[in-house]
Scaffold this motif. Sequence first.
Motif, PDB file in Angstrom:
ATOM      1  N   ARG A  77      11.488  28.073  -7.514  1.00  0.00           N
ATOM      2  CA  ARG A  77      11.143  26.664  -7.571  1.00  0.00           C
ATOM      3  C   ARG A  77      12.464  25.645  -6.691  1.00  0.00           C
ATOM      4  O   ARG A  77      12.041  24.351  -6.392  1.00  0.00           O
ATOM      5  CB  ARG A  77      11.427  26.584  -8.907  1.00  0.00           C
TER       6      ARG A  77
ATOM      7  N   LEU B 136      11.974  25.217  -3.231  1.00  0.00           N
ATOM      8  CA  LEU B 136      10.710  23.911  -2.630  1.00  0.00           C
ATOM      9  C   LEU B 136      11.117  22.221  -2.141  1.00  0.00           C
ATOM     10  O   LEU B 136      12.410  21.522  -2.731  1.00  0.00           O
ATOM     11  CB  LEU B 136      10.212  23.609  -3.897  1.00  0.00           C
TER      12      LEU B 136
ATOM     13  N   VAL C 264       1.931  24.930  -4.774  1.00  0.00           N
ATOM     14  CA  VAL C 264       3.440  24.955  -5.238  1.00  0.00           C
ATOM     15  C   VAL C 264       3.664  25.991  -5.783  1.00  0.00           C
ATOM     16  O   VAL C 264       4.481  26.452  -6.867  1.00  0.00           O
ATOM     17  CB  VAL C 264       3.715  23.138  -6.521  1.00  0.00           C
ATOM     18  N   ARG C 265       2.406  26.475  -7.031  1.00  0.00           N
ATOM     19  CA  ARG C 265       2.701  27.619  -8.014  1.00  0.00           C
ATOM     20  C   ARG C 265       3.190  28.634  -7.002  1.00  0.00           C
ATOM     21  O   ARG C 265       4.038  29.560  -7.164  1.00  0.00           O
ATOM     22  CB  ARG C 265       1.339  27.758  -8.768  1.00  0.00           C
TER      23      ARG C 265
ATOM     24  N   ALA D 241       6.349  28.327  -5.688  1.00  0.00           N
ATOM     25  CA  ALA D 241       7.537  28.812  -6.687  1.00  0.00           C
ATOM     26  C   ALA D 241       7.441  30.430  -6.665  1.00  0.00           C
ATOM     27  O   ALA D 241       8.731  31.013  -6.940  1.00  0.00           O
ATOM     28  CB  ALA D 241       6.871  27.749  -7.040  1.00  0.00           C
TER      29      ALA D 241
ATOM     30  N   LEU E 189       5.896  17.888  -9.240  1.00  0.00           N
ATOM     31  CA  LEU E 189       6.288  19.602 -10.445  1.00  0.00           C
ATOM     32  C   LEU E 189       6.185  19.484 -11.676  1.00  0.00           C
ATOM     33  O   LEU E 189       5.565  19.261 -12.310  1.00  0.00           O
ATOM     34  CB  LEU E 189       8.300  19.701 -10.055  1.00  0.00           C
TER      35      LEU E 189
ATOM     36  N   ASP F 226      10.014  20.141 -16.876  1.00  0.00           N
ATOM     37  CA  ASP F 226       9.236  19.460 -15.397  1.00  0.00           C
ATOM     38  C   ASP F 226       8.194  18.746 -15.646  1.00  0.00           C
ATOM     39  O   ASP F 226       8.942  17.612 -15.802  1.00  0.00           O
ATOM     40  CB  ASP F 226       8.576  20.830 -14.594  1.00  0.00           C
TER      41      ASP F 226
END
Length: 182
Positions: free
Chosen positions: A28, A31, A19-20, A23, A58, A104
């Motif tokens: 973001r 995703l 995810v990091r 992003a 998230l 988030d």
Amino acid sequence: MARPGGRSARVQEAVHTAVRELADEVGRDALTVPLIAARAEVTPSTVYRRWGDLQALLSDVAVERLRPEAPPEDLGDLGSDLRAWAEQFLDEMGSPAGRAYIRDALLGDPDGSNAGQCSAYAAEQVGVVLARAADRGETAPDVETVLDHVVAPMMYRILFRPSGHDAAYARRLVAEVLDAQV
């Protein structure tokens, strides 16, 4: 791969890392669960089983990102320690990235547990500052007083009035709470 209940630490770390990284790479808004799962080398069903949906994932990542990396700096007295912590907190949480993580964390939080965890992080940091002051024999407010009079107003400004908060604002809140102790 060991998957005790589908919640292994390795899977969580791989998915959080994916995810990091994604992003940063694609933004973001681009995703998707399949994209994240492919990067993490897990199946999309693993992600859905663990987190339910993209927003919950998230939110989980945001809560982890909001966790402080180190204890507050010890500058030798309560006023200096609390001012430095409040300024850093306001700077980090009020940054565009900080506000995005807060949003988030709260969006994927139907039961309030993420908000509670974020509050616990702040309370723990404030507790460290206040315990140091007590060890030095200084008179200090309790954690809840600092949360109510320093953290809560800052969070309100960060979330609902994203301008007009700076280091001077944080220092003023700290001065008011400390002056009330005298």
